[in-house]
Design a protein around this motif. Sequence first.
Motif, PDB file in Angstrom:
ATOM      1  N   LYS A   3      -9.249   7.898  -5.833  1.00  0.00           N
ATOM      2  CA  LYS A   3     -10.590   7.012  -5.325  1.00  0.00           C
ATOM      3  C   LYS A   3     -10.952   6.272  -7.027  1.00  0.00           C
ATOM      4  CE  LYS A   3     -13.960   9.232  -4.685  1.00  0.00           C
ATOM      5  NZ  LYS A   3     -15.115   9.640  -3.810  1.00  0.00           N
ATOM      6  N   ASP A   4     -10.878   6.870  -7.567  1.00  0.00           N
ATOM      7  CA  ASP A   4     -11.476   6.601  -8.726  1.00  0.00           C
ATOM      8  C   ASP A   4     -10.454   5.154  -9.742  1.00  0.00           C
ATOM      9  OD1 ASP A   4     -13.836   7.889  -8.798  1.00  0.00           O
ATOM     10  OD2 ASP A   4     -12.567   9.654  -9.539  1.00  0.00           O
ATOM     11  N   VAL A   5      -9.413   5.220  -9.182  1.00  0.00           N
ATOM     12  CA  VAL A   5      -8.597   4.182 -10.300  1.00  0.00           C
ATOM     13  C   VAL A   5      -9.610   3.047 -10.063  1.00  0.00           C
ATOM     14  CG1 VAL A   5      -7.020   3.627  -8.615  1.00  0.00           C
ATOM     15  CG2 VAL A   5      -6.040   4.201 -10.700  1.00  0.00           C
ATOM     16  N   SER A   6      -9.696   2.658 -11.106  1.00  0.00           N
ATOM     17  CA  SER A   6      -9.563   0.492 -10.904  1.00  0.00           C
ATOM     18  C   SER A   6      -9.078  -0.178 -10.556  1.00  0.00           C
ATOM     19  CB  SER A   6     -10.252  -0.141 -12.950  1.00  0.00           C
ATOM     20  OG  SER A   6      -8.901   0.181 -13.551  1.00  0.00           O
ATOM     21  N   VAL A   7      -9.415  -1.160 -10.449  1.00  0.00           N
ATOM     22  CA  VAL A   7      -8.558  -2.420  -9.917  1.00  0.00           C
ATOM     23  C   VAL A   7      -7.841  -2.586 -10.259  1.00  0.00           C
ATOM     24  CG1 VAL A   7      -8.295  -4.510  -8.797  1.00  0.00           C
ATOM     25  CG2 VAL A   7     -10.617  -2.974  -8.025  1.00  0.00           C
ATOM     26  N   SER A   8      -7.966  -2.933 -11.884  1.00  0.00           N
ATOM     27  CA  SER A   8      -6.386  -3.757 -12.641  1.00  0.00           C
ATOM     28  C   SER A   8      -5.771  -2.364 -13.060  1.00  0.00           C
ATOM     29  CB  SER A   8      -8.068  -3.587 -14.309  1.00  0.00           C
ATOM     30  OG  SER A   8      -8.798  -5.320 -14.256  1.00  0.00           O
ATOM     31  N   THR A   9      -5.687  -1.316 -13.200  1.00  0.00           N
ATOM     32  CA  THR A   9      -5.314   0.223 -12.811  1.00  0.00           C
ATOM     33  C   THR A   9      -4.723  -0.349 -12.366  1.00  0.00           C
ATOM     34  OG1 THR A   9      -6.647   1.234 -14.651  1.00  0.00           O
ATOM     35  CG2 THR A   9      -4.600   2.557 -13.234  1.00  0.00           C
ATOM     36  N   ASP A  15       3.532  -2.981 -11.146  1.00  0.00           N
ATOM     37  CA  ASP A  15       4.350  -3.811 -11.470  1.00  0.00           C
ATOM     38  C   ASP A  15       4.763  -4.998 -11.342  1.00  0.00           C
ATOM     39  OD1 ASP A  15       5.863  -3.510 -14.521  1.00  0.00           O
ATOM     40  OD2 ASP A  15       7.744  -2.434 -13.512  1.00  0.00           O
ATOM     41  N   LEU A  16       3.953  -5.582 -10.995  1.00  0.00           N
ATOM     42  CA  LEU A  16       4.936  -6.359 -10.231  1.00  0.00           C
ATOM     43  C   LEU A  16       4.367  -8.221 -10.779  1.00  0.00           C
ATOM     44  CD1 LEU A  16       3.567  -6.438  -6.397  1.00  0.00           C
ATOM     45  CD2 LEU A  16       5.877  -6.463  -7.577  1.00  0.00           C
ATOM     46  N   GLY A  17       3.842  -8.051 -12.108  1.00  0.00           N
ATOM     47  CA  GLY A  17       3.744  -9.054 -13.021  1.00  0.00           C
ATOM     48  C   GLY A  17       1.723  -9.424 -12.483  1.00  0.00           C
ATOM     49  N   ASP A  18       1.569 -10.801 -13.100  1.00  0.00           N
ATOM     50  CA  ASP A  18       0.196 -11.514 -12.517  1.00  0.00           C
ATOM     51  C   ASP A  18       0.162 -11.697 -11.394  1.00  0.00           C
ATOM     52  OD1 ASP A  18      -0.975 -10.691 -14.864  1.00  0.00           O
ATOM     53  OD2 ASP A  18      -0.263 -12.128 -16.426  1.00  0.00           O
ATOM     54  N   ASN A  19       1.443 -12.713 -10.834  1.00  0.00           N
ATOM     55  CA  ASN A  19       2.039 -13.455 -10.089  1.00  0.00           C
ATOM     56  C   ASN A  19       2.847 -13.506  -9.199  1.00  0.00           C
ATOM     57  OD1 ASN A  19      -0.523 -15.452 -10.517  1.00  0.00           O
ATOM     58  ND2 ASN A  19       0.795 -16.419 -11.881  1.00  0.00           N
ATOM     59  N   PHE A  20       2.733 -13.045  -7.685  1.00  0.00           N
ATOM     60  CA  PHE A  20       3.695 -12.347  -7.041  1.00  0.00           C
ATOM     61  C   PHE A  20       3.650 -12.290  -5.532  1.00  0.00           C
ATOM     62  CE2 PHE A  20       0.415  -8.892  -8.167  1.00  0.00           C
ATOM     63  CZ  PHE A  20      -0.672  -9.107  -6.939  1.00  0.00           C
ATOM     64  N   THR A  21       4.560 -12.470  -4.654  1.00  0.00           N
ATOM     65  CA  THR A  21       4.105 -13.473  -3.636  1.00  0.00           C
ATOM     66  C   THR A  21       3.965 -11.654  -2.559  1.00  0.00           C
ATOM     67  OG1 THR A  21       6.658 -12.282  -2.720  1.00  0.00           O
ATOM     68  CG2 THR A  21       6.587 -14.446  -3.875  1.00  0.00           C
ATOM     69  N   PHE A  22       3.241 -12.263  -1.361  1.00  0.00           N
ATOM     70  CA  PHE A  22       3.268 -11.204  -0.565  1.00  0.00           C
ATOM     71  C   PHE A  22       4.706 -10.275   0.425  1.00  0.00           C
ATOM     72  CE2 PHE A  22       2.804  -9.777   3.766  1.00  0.00           C
ATOM     73  CZ  PHE A  22       1.027  -8.887   3.895  1.00  0.00           C
ATOM     74  N   ASP A  23       5.842 -10.578   0.491  1.00  0.00           N
ATOM     75  CA  ASP A  23       6.391 -10.182   0.525  1.00  0.00           C
ATOM     76  C   ASP A  23       6.763  -8.677  -0.534  1.00  0.00           C
ATOM     77  OD1 ASP A  23       7.011 -10.902   3.098  1.00  0.00           O
ATOM     78  OD2 ASP A  23       8.395 -11.700   2.986  1.00  0.00           O
ATOM     79  N   GLN A  24       6.698  -9.706  -1.864  1.00  0.00           N
ATOM     80  CA  GLN A  24       7.001  -8.441  -3.189  1.00  0.00           C
ATOM     81  C   GLN A  24       5.947  -7.097  -3.165  1.00  0.00           C
ATOM     82  OE1 GLN A  24       7.217 -11.428  -6.004  1.00  0.00           O
ATOM     83  NE2 GLN A  24       8.834 -11.334  -6.210  1.00  0.00           N
ATOM     84  N   LEU A  25       4.836  -8.051  -2.860  1.00  0.00           N
ATOM     85  CA  LEU A  25       3.633  -6.345  -2.820  1.00  0.00           C
ATOM     86  C   LEU A  25       4.184  -5.430  -1.825  1.00  0.00           C
ATOM     87  CD1 LEU A  25       0.949  -5.699  -3.551  1.00  0.00           C
ATOM     88  CD2 LEU A  25       0.027  -7.462  -1.779  1.00  0.00           C
ATOM     89  N   GLU A  82      -6.346  -3.189   3.492  1.00  0.00           N
ATOM     90  CA  GLU A  82      -5.439  -2.128   4.427  1.00  0.00           C
ATOM     91  C   GLU A  82      -4.381  -1.503   3.478  1.00  0.00           C
ATOM     92  OE1 GLU A  82      -7.249  -0.095   6.058  1.00  0.00           O
ATOM     93  OE2 GLU A  82      -8.262  -2.020   7.044  1.00  0.00           O
ATOM     94  N   LEU A  83      -4.092  -2.241   2.710  1.00  0.00           N
ATOM     95  CA  LEU A  83      -2.538  -2.644   1.605  1.00  0.00           C
ATOM     96  C   LEU A  83      -3.979  -1.954   0.166  1.00  0.00           C
ATOM     97  CD1 LEU A  83      -0.653  -5.072   1.690  1.00  0.00           C
ATOM     98  CD2 LEU A  83       0.202  -3.020   2.285  1.00  0.00           C
ATOM     99  N   ALA A  84      -4.467  -2.296  -0.328  1.00  0.00           N
ATOM    100  CA  ALA A  84      -5.709  -2.151  -0.923  1.00  0.00           C
ATOM    101  C   ALA A  84      -5.877  -0.430  -0.813  1.00  0.00           C
ATOM    102  CB  ALA A  84      -6.928  -2.780  -1.654  1.00  0.00           C
ATOM    103  N   ALA A 132      -8.080  -6.240  -3.172  1.00  0.00           N
ATOM    104  CA  ALA A 132      -7.852  -7.392  -1.950  1.00  0.00           C
ATOM    105  C   ALA A 132      -7.900  -8.951  -2.212  1.00  0.00           C
ATOM    106  CB  ALA A 132      -8.212  -7.099  -0.452  1.00  0.00           C
ATOM    107  N   ASP A 133      -8.841  -9.008  -3.310  1.00  0.00           N
ATOM    108  CA  ASP A 133      -9.576 -10.047  -3.980  1.00  0.00           C
ATOM    109  C   ASP A 133      -8.711 -10.133  -4.622  1.00  0.00           C
ATOM    110  OD1 ASP A 133     -11.046 -11.139  -1.626  1.00  0.00           O
ATOM    111  OD2 ASP A 133     -13.175 -10.873  -2.794  1.00  0.00           O
ATOM    112  N   ARG A 134      -8.339  -9.670  -5.450  1.00  0.00           N
ATOM    113  CA  ARG A 134      -7.217 -10.140  -6.469  1.00  0.00           C
ATOM    114  C   ARG A 134      -5.656  -9.747  -6.504  1.00  0.00           C
ATOM    115  NH1 ARG A 134      -7.036  -6.805 -12.074  1.00  0.00           N
ATOM    116  NH2 ARG A 134      -5.681  -8.189 -12.665  1.00  0.00           N
TER     117      ARG A 134
END
Length: 154
Positions: A3-9, A15-25, A82-84, A132-134
Amino acid sequence: MNKDVSVSTAVDELDLGDNFTFDQLVGAVQRSRRRRLRIVELADLGDQDGLCAVWLVADGEDLILHASSDSALHRQQFVLHELAHMILGHDANHDPEAPDFLLPDIPPQIRARLLRRQDLDTAEEVIAETLADRLAAAIRGSAMHNSRYLETFG
């Protein structure tokens, strides 16, 4: 993750890069957790009922149940939240001592999570919604990139 991990981490560790699809996530979460993930809409449950989505841990798989909504983006946000929680490892922090007299047939870990859902201002809920927003922004970025939106509209 804990729970202490940052959102950025958390995003970097996918390891999906800056942009990805929902299915890739979804695929990345399944690989990370080494478990199958099923996402099911409950047609009889609406977002006005107070429960938008819940993540259940079952034998061998994760299950996200979510409310229906007229907005596809709203439904996606339910699931991303929920994924978050999964990505952030919040399942490791359940209170196994949650009262069992109200919901005796539900495992203690799930019961604790359901009973906590009324307190949406906890640190876990805030960071899950932030992640989730990110994730939503990255998915939108993928859609715009794939559709040549940026190339066309700059």
